[in-house]
Design a protein around this motif. Sequence first.
Motif, PDB file in Angstrom:
ATOM      1  N   PHE A   1      -4.558   4.952  -7.606  1.00  0.00           N
ATOM      2  CA  PHE A   1      -4.991   4.701  -8.801  1.00  0.00           C
ATOM      3  C   PHE A   1      -4.654   5.636 -10.021  1.00  0.00           C
ATOM      4  O   PHE A   1      -4.417   5.376 -11.025  1.00  0.00           O
ATOM      5  N   LEU A   2      -5.145   6.832  -9.458  1.00  0.00           N
ATOM      6  CA  LEU A   2      -4.838   8.276 -10.427  1.00  0.00           C
ATOM      7  C   LEU A   2      -3.384   8.414 -10.836  1.00  0.00           C
ATOM      8  O   LEU A   2      -2.918   8.850 -11.733  1.00  0.00           O
ATOM      9  N   LYS A   3      -2.579   8.135  -9.720  1.00  0.00           N
ATOM     10  CA  LYS A   3      -1.259   8.196 -10.132  1.00  0.00           C
ATOM     11  C   LYS A   3      -0.715   7.357 -10.872  1.00  0.00           C
ATOM     12  O   LYS A   3       0.170   7.854 -11.855  1.00  0.00           O
ATOM     13  N   LYS A   4      -1.205   6.107 -11.062  1.00  0.00           N
ATOM     14  CA  LYS A   4      -1.000   5.431 -12.429  1.00  0.00           C
ATOM     15  C   LYS A   4      -1.613   5.702 -13.629  1.00  0.00           C
ATOM     16  O   LYS A   4      -0.825   5.460 -14.547  1.00  0.00           O
ATOM     17  N   GLU A   5      -2.328   6.266 -13.519  1.00  0.00           N
ATOM     18  CA  GLU A   5      -2.895   6.966 -14.834  1.00  0.00           C
ATOM     19  C   GLU A   5      -2.379   8.273 -14.995  1.00  0.00           C
ATOM     20  O   GLU A   5      -2.945   9.014 -15.814  1.00  0.00           O
TER      21      GLU A   5
ATOM     22  N   SER B   1      -2.840  11.094 -13.422  1.00  0.00           N
ATOM     23  CA  SER B   1      -3.730  12.265 -13.155  1.00  0.00           C
ATOM     24  C   SER B   1      -4.091  12.298 -11.716  1.00  0.00           C
ATOM     25  O   SER B   1      -5.083  12.861 -11.281  1.00  0.00           O
ATOM     26  N   GLU B   2      -3.152  12.429 -10.958  1.00  0.00           N
ATOM     27  CA  GLU B   2      -3.157  12.276  -9.567  1.00  0.00           C
ATOM     28  C   GLU B   2      -3.797  13.930  -9.056  1.00  0.00           C
ATOM     29  O   GLU B   2      -4.267  14.145  -8.265  1.00  0.00           O
TER      30      GLU B   2
ATOM     31  N   ASP C   1     -15.191   9.474 -15.601  1.00  0.00           N
ATOM     32  CA  ASP C   1     -13.991   9.099 -16.497  1.00  0.00           C
ATOM     33  C   ASP C   1     -13.170   8.209 -15.551  1.00  0.00           C
ATOM     34  O   ASP C   1     -13.334   6.846 -15.701  1.00  0.00           O
ATOM     35  N   SER C   2     -12.171   8.427 -14.605  1.00  0.00           N
ATOM     36  CA  SER C   2     -11.388   7.773 -13.907  1.00  0.00           C
ATOM     37  C   SER C   2     -12.226   7.066 -12.902  1.00  0.00           C
ATOM     38  O   SER C   2     -11.668   5.942 -12.518  1.00  0.00           O
TER      39      SER C   2
ATOM     40  N   ARG D   1     -13.450   3.231 -13.843  1.00  0.00           N
ATOM     41  CA  ARG D   1     -12.207   2.319 -14.102  1.00  0.00           C
ATOM     42  C   ARG D   1     -11.467   2.079 -12.773  1.00  0.00           C
ATOM     43  O   ARG D   1     -11.196   0.875 -12.606  1.00  0.00           O
TER      44      ARG D   1
ATOM     45  N   SER E   1     -10.352  -1.834 -10.845  1.00  0.00           N
ATOM     46  CA  SER E   1      -9.206  -1.995 -10.854  1.00  0.00           C
ATOM     47  C   SER E   1      -8.934  -2.891  -9.476  1.00  0.00           C
ATOM     48  O   SER E   1      -9.878  -3.005  -8.687  1.00  0.00           O
TER      49      SER E   1
END
Length: 209
Positions: free
Chosen positions: A86-90, A92-93, A169-170, A173, A177
Amino acid sequence: MLKIVFCLDPRASGNPEPLLFNTSALRRQRHLVCWIVKVDRSMENIHDGDGSSSSGHQSLKSTAKWASSLENLLEDPEGVQRFREFLKKEFSEENVLFWLACEDFKKTEDRKQMQEKAKEIYMTFLSNKASSQVNVEGQSRLTEKILEEPHPLMFQKLQDQIFNLMKYDSYSRFLKSDLFLKPKRTEEEEEEPPDAQTAAKRASRIYNT
């Protein structure tokens, strides 16, 4: 620095054409890939060492644990993997990779290994030239002398900043998802007794006719 590298396409004939590569960017990318592999291996040691199940054997109601708190999510290898995706898509991994690297660092006892890992964490996530720089306050106070004399909690304040950033934050979300909702629905379907599933399908067919 740009370096000209001659590459020969096996499907083409004639002279090879020069291709331009940014060698410094490639070097940073290779360093990040190596670091991700190290983090994955350290996670296996952390979770397998305490008797927890591996990511290939997700227990029932795992998603309920993930939804209960970010702490519980980060204790589960499967949860970490999905959160990373998920963070990779944002884009921010690096936040969760930094957090995991700090967790591994705190468990390091050998002084030489601690020095090496401290420098790797600094160069990968905190320095001005970091390949995956995280957004934290206080990294400028880390000096070469401090890195040469590391202690287990030297990154704790920075790690806490990143944890709170993900938590407020992340993480919220992520719970909305598909990376969370799909396994949640699968678990709920597996928990339903066969009769209930049949009745639900029958009711759905009647409703849709």
